[in-house]
Each structure stands twice: as structure tokens, then as C-alpha cells.
Design an enzyme around this catalytic site. Structure first.
Site, PDB file in Angstrom:
ATOM      1  N   LYS A  68       0.854  -1.196   0.000  1.00 50.59           N
ATOM      2  CA  LYS A  68       0.000   0.000   0.000  1.00 50.59           C
ATOM      3  C   LYS A  68       0.889   1.245   0.000  1.00 50.59           C
ATOM      4  CE  LYS A  68      -3.859   2.042   2.635  1.00 50.59           C
ATOM      5  NZ  LYS A  68      -4.783   1.859   3.766  1.00 50.59           N
ATOM      6  N   SER A 144      -9.760   1.843   2.622  1.00 52.47           N
ATOM      7  CA  SER A 144      -8.847   2.597   1.796  1.00 52.47           C
ATOM      8  C   SER A 144      -7.786   1.765   1.083  1.00 52.47           C
ATOM      9  CB  SER A 144      -8.154   3.659   2.644  1.00 52.47           C
ATOM     10  OG  SER A 144      -7.334   3.052   3.632  1.00 52.47           O
ATOM     11  N   SER A 168      -9.967  -0.585   6.860  1.00 54.03           N
ATOM     12  CA  SER A 168      -9.363  -0.470   5.522  1.00 54.03           C
ATOM     13  C   SER A 168      -8.630  -1.682   4.985  1.00 54.03           C
ATOM     14  CB  SER A 168      -8.422   0.720   5.483  1.00 54.03           C
ATOM     15  OG  SER A 168      -9.176   1.890   5.321  1.00 54.03           O
TER      16      SER A 168
HETATM   17  N1  GLN Z   1     -13.190   4.134   6.078  1.00 54.59           N
HETATM   18  C1  GLN Z   1     -12.641   4.567   7.337  1.00 54.59           C
HETATM   19  C2  GLN Z   1     -12.241   6.021   7.231  1.00 54.59           C
HETATM   20  O1  GLN Z   1     -12.552   6.594   6.256  1.00 54.59           O
HETATM   21  C3  GLN Z   1     -11.479   3.713   7.707  1.00 54.59           C
HETATM   22  C4  GLN Z   1     -10.254   4.008   6.944  1.00 54.59           C
HETATM   23  C5  GLN Z   1      -9.073   3.171   7.336  1.00 54.59           C
HETATM   24  O2  GLN Z   1      -9.223   2.133   7.977  1.00 54.59           O
HETATM   25  N2  GLN Z   1      -7.901   3.658   6.970  1.00 54.59           N
HETATM   26  O3  GLN Z   1     -11.655   6.581   8.089  1.00 54.59           O
END
Ligand code: GLN
Length: 477
Positions: A68, A144, A168
């Protein structure tokens, strides 16, 4: 595309070399990624140079792993899906997990797309490109870590690393049909992961099978002197949990996770997965996590507060894109940040700054910390009665690109089943458990979420593998 275990046996039998495996991956990327858009970059020469030196006797000897784009790999870009970092930044060092992967013989190969600074659930917040779900390219891959999930689903990687602050790893794994494991807070080093919310962030494996998740977790877990929150305990042998039976194991079903808002088809698929666990000897037990309804609000106070602090370092002086036309230093900060950050990141910085500001701290941030404690207590009490918890990962299958991007609240609600895990600091995993019908004959993957006690990743691997072996979804996937 092979699993890590397949790749290792082909190397051992001499049927394949790491250089051949990497070249064939690069061919898949070149033919498929124009459509999917999951990779931001890859460096074939660097990977081949590493492959030439690799020790095949190591546990991940010669295995390429996609990373990532929030995790630093020395000499490579690390954009975090942001315009702020897509110029003038090359990682000067390896993240803790990358040093550990290299020590296990793995080869970091390719940088995967993500929501900007990991803020989002669809990868649509990437400022750099759109990533499509390989199962139906009109849909999002989740986020994400959407790029890391899509590369596995599209046969463009064997395994990948993601990061999970509120879901994410698990949510894109569920929506794109791969295995994703968020370790317990403190199990894996965060050194060299660009911080979003430091009390919630964890790096974890995204793989084709549970067995592979155990192999990658073994390599990346364990103490790192550069991260004081990373625990020192000896690691269990994670692969030893793979293949254990689950007879008599108590599986908690939180009633709040099967309530209103859950898509009927997703519910049907997850219910069938739970029946399958029962037929393997597990005992379902209804439980309650009563503070679930406060999880989204609590998370969006704590995560944004921490993000506003963490993102203060992006001043465009030390690194990143710098506004050209500023007259003085303050103006340079303002302009660089205004031009560099996308809309969602700005929204979070503003929210986070607000909840920490004098007069509001007690009303919001302090209050959220208290509710966080109650959410953690819900899990502690539940784990007195059950060994693991099972639930859906996401209330819906992958949605259409653009469907929720103008509605932040709808996007935030998509994380309702995953956020509490991070607030409680426990471990969680998504395992493919079937499909919904989708449209035009394009079925959409569904994930089964398994949650475990702190540092009990072995339990997740045990249950996940028993399920996977019985159902063989990964062969379909
Ligand atoms: N979707 C969640 C957010 O927008 C979690 C994102 C994540 O785990 N990095 O914060």
C-alpha cells in the site's frame, strides 16, 4: 495466480524462479491494470535485482508482495494517494514491516492505490487515479486499501500489505474477495507507515488464502524498537493454527451487527457461512455489543483529532509539493496545504481541529475517549462468553463508482461493522464467504468478519481456515 504456498513449492521444485514469477506478474499488470488502476507504480528492475540475490530457504524467499502506498520502502515513492506527496518525496528508509519482510526473503513489488492518507472506504478519495473492482469494473474495490485488494482479485499480485484504521484492510478484502487480517494494536510495527490515527492504525496482510495470511503475519509481526506501542511478547507459530479443528468453539453473533441497514442478500450469505461454522462443530451464541450505535460518531471524533495532529507535519518544507507563488512562510504553508490536500482530507483536518480546540475538547474528544472505553468493555465482556465473534464486514456489497462519493455520511456508515474493532484494539479478519447476484451476471464477493481477543490472531486463522477449507470460495475467487 498462485498462492504464496504454491509459489514456494514451485521454487523448491525448480519449476519457477523468483525472477520468472516477478516477470509474469509484471505481464499481468501490464495487460490488466490499465482497466483496474490498482497500481500507482512498480519498479521491475529493483525487484529483479533483489530476486537475483534472494535466499530461497527463507520463509517467504522470493515471494513478491505489493505494498500500500502509505508504507515506506527505501528508494521508492510513497504518495499516500495524495497530490501533496506525488512529487519531491522518495522514501529514505524501510518501514519496520518492510525490513521484516526482507529478512523473511520477500520482495516488495509495486505500490498500490489508496484513499488519500487512508481516509475513505472506496479508494475514490485517491487524488491520483480511479481503482475499479475486478469483479465488476463499474464498482469500487473498497477502501482505503482498495489497490491492495484489487491487485489480488485481478491476479496482479500474490499477496499485499494494507493498513487498517477503521476497516481499511477488511472492507476492501470483503468487497474484492480476498482474505484481509487486521492484527491487534501493538502486534505489528507502525514505524514507516504514514500515520493517519496513531492509536488505531495497524498494518496487516491481504492474501488469497488464510494459510498465506498466517505466513505474511508471521513475517511482519513482532517487536520493533522504532515503535514503542509494538509489544515485546514472543510470537506464536501462526501456521500451527491452520488445520486445527473448531469443535466446541463458541462463536458470538452480535445482534447489533445483524440489524437494520444490512443488505438482505449479504445477510443471507453471512448466515449461510455461520451455519457452515456450526456444521464444523462450532457453537453459535447470540451476544450484544450495546455501544455499537456510538461507534461511528466516536471513531470520527478520535480518528479526525489524531489525523489533524499527524497531518500537521505536511508543511511542504521538509517534503512534498510546495506552492510556487507564496510571498512568505505562512502563506507557503497555507497555499501548499490548500492545493495539496483533497476535499475529504481537509474535511477531516477541520473536524479534528474543531474537536480538539479549547472549549470543545471536553464536549467531544474527552467524551469520545470515554465511549471508546465502553466499546472496549463490550468486547471484553463478550469474550468472557465466546472465543471469537462472527459478523458481516460491510453492510452492502461493492457499490457503484460515484454512488456515495458526494455523501460523506453514507460513506462513513459503510464502516459500521469494522470501526469498533480498532477502537477496542482487538484483531479482525475478513474471509471470502460467497457472492451476491450483482448485475449483468457479475456476482459480487461477500466477506465473513471474524473478531478475536487481543493477540489471538491464531484463533482467527484457525476458524478462517476451517471455514475456507470447507467452502473453497478461494477457488472460485
Ligand atoms: N473508512 C474509514 C475512514 O474513512 C477507515 C479508513 C481506514 O481504515 N484507513 O476513516
Amino acid at each position: 495466480m498462485p498462492t504464496i504456498s504454491d509459489l514456494r513449492s514451485s521454487y523448491q521444485s525448480g519449476d519457477l524462479t523468483p525472477a520468472e514469477a516477478i516477470r509474469s506478474l509484471a505481464e499481468n499488470i501490464d495487460s490488466r491494470d490499465k482497466e483496474i488502476g490498482a497500481y500507482l507504480s512498480y519498479d521491475l528492475d529493483a525487484a529483479l535485482a533483489e530476486a537475483a540475490e534472494v535466499d530461497l530457504s527463507l520463509p517467504l524467499g522470493g515471494v513478491p508482495i505489493a505494498i500500500k502506498d502509505a508504507i515506506n520502502v527505501k528508494g521508492q515513492p510513497c504518495t499516500c494517494g495524495s497530490k501533496l506527496l506525488d512529487q519531491n518525496y522518495t522514501s529514505p528508509y524501510d518501514a519496520g514491516v518492510i525490513s521484516k519482510l526482507r529478512a523473511a526473503g520477500a520482495i516488495p513489488f509495486g505500490r498500490t492505490n489508496m484513499d488519500e492518507f487512508a481516509m475513505g472506504s472506496s479508494t475514490e478519495n485517491s487524488a491520483l487515479q480511479v481503482t475499479r473492482n475486478p469483479w465488476d469494473t463499474s464498482r469500487i474495490p473498497g477502501g482505503s486499501s482498495g489497490g491492495s485488494a484489487a491487485v489480488i482479485a485481478a491476479d496482479e499480485a500474490v499477496a499485499a500489505l494494507g493498513s487498517d484504521t477503521g476497516g481499511s484492510i477488511r472492507q476492501p478484502a470483503a468487497l474484492s474477495g480476498c482474505v484481509g487480517l487486521k492484527p491487534t494494536y501493538g502486534r505489528v510495527s507502525r514505524y514507516g507507515l504514514v500515520a493517519f490515527a496513531s492509536s488505531l492504525d495497524q498494518i496487516g496482510p491481504m492474501t488469497r488464502t488464510v494459510e498465506d495470511a498466517a505466513l505474511v503475519l508471521q513475517a511482519i509481526a513482532g517487536h520493533d524498537a522504532h515503535d514503542s506501542t509494538c509489544v515485546k511478547d514472543a510470537l506464536p507459530d501462526y501456521s500451527s493454527f491452520v488445520g486445527q479443528d473448531i469443535k466446541g468453539l463458541k462463536v458470538g453473533l452480535p445482534k447489533e451487527y445483524f440489524a437494520e441497514g444490512l443488505d438482505a442478500e449479504v445477510k443471507e450469505v453471512v448466515d449461510a457461512a455461520i451455519k457452515q461454522l456450526e456444521s464444523l462443530g462450532a457453537e453459535p451464541v447470540e451476544i450484544s455489543l450495546p455501544h455499537t450505535e456510538y461507534a461511528v460518531a466516536t471513531y470520527y471524533i478520535i480518528a479526525t483529532a489524531e489525523a489533524s495532529t499527524n497531518l500537521a507535519r505536511f508543511d511542504a518544507v521538509r517534503y512534498g509539493r510546495r506552492a510556487e507563488s507564496a510571498d512568505n512562510l505562512l502563506d507557503q504553508y497555507r497555499q501548499s496545504r490548500a492545493q495539496g490536500f483533497g476535499e475529504e482530507v481537509k474535511r477531516r483536518i477541520i473536524l479534528g481541529t474543531y474537536v480538539l480546540s479549547s472549549g470543545y475538547y471536553d464536549a467531544y474528544y474527552l467524551q469520545a475517549q470515554k465511549v471508546r472505553h465502553l466499546i472496549r468493555k463490550d468486547f471484553t465482556e463478550a469474550f468472557e462468553k465466546v472465543d471469537v465473534i462472527a459478523s458481516p464486514v460491510s453492510p452492502t456489497p461493492a457499490f457503484k463508482i460515484g454512488e456515495k462519493s458526494q455523501d460523506p455520511m453514507a460513506m462513513y456508515l459503510a464502516d459500521v461493522y469494522t470501526l469498533s474493532t480498532n477502537l477496542a484494539g482487538i484483531c479482525g479478519m475478513s474471509v471470502p464467504c460467497g457472492f451476491t447476484q450483482g448485475e449483468d451476471g457479475k456476482k459480487l464477493p461477500v466477506g465473513l468478519q471474524l473478531l478475536g481477543k487481543p493477540f489471538a490472531e491464531g484463533d482467527l486463522l484457525k476458524v478462517g481456515h476451517a471455514y475456507e477449507k470447507a467452502c473453497d470460495w478461494q477457488k472460485v475467487v
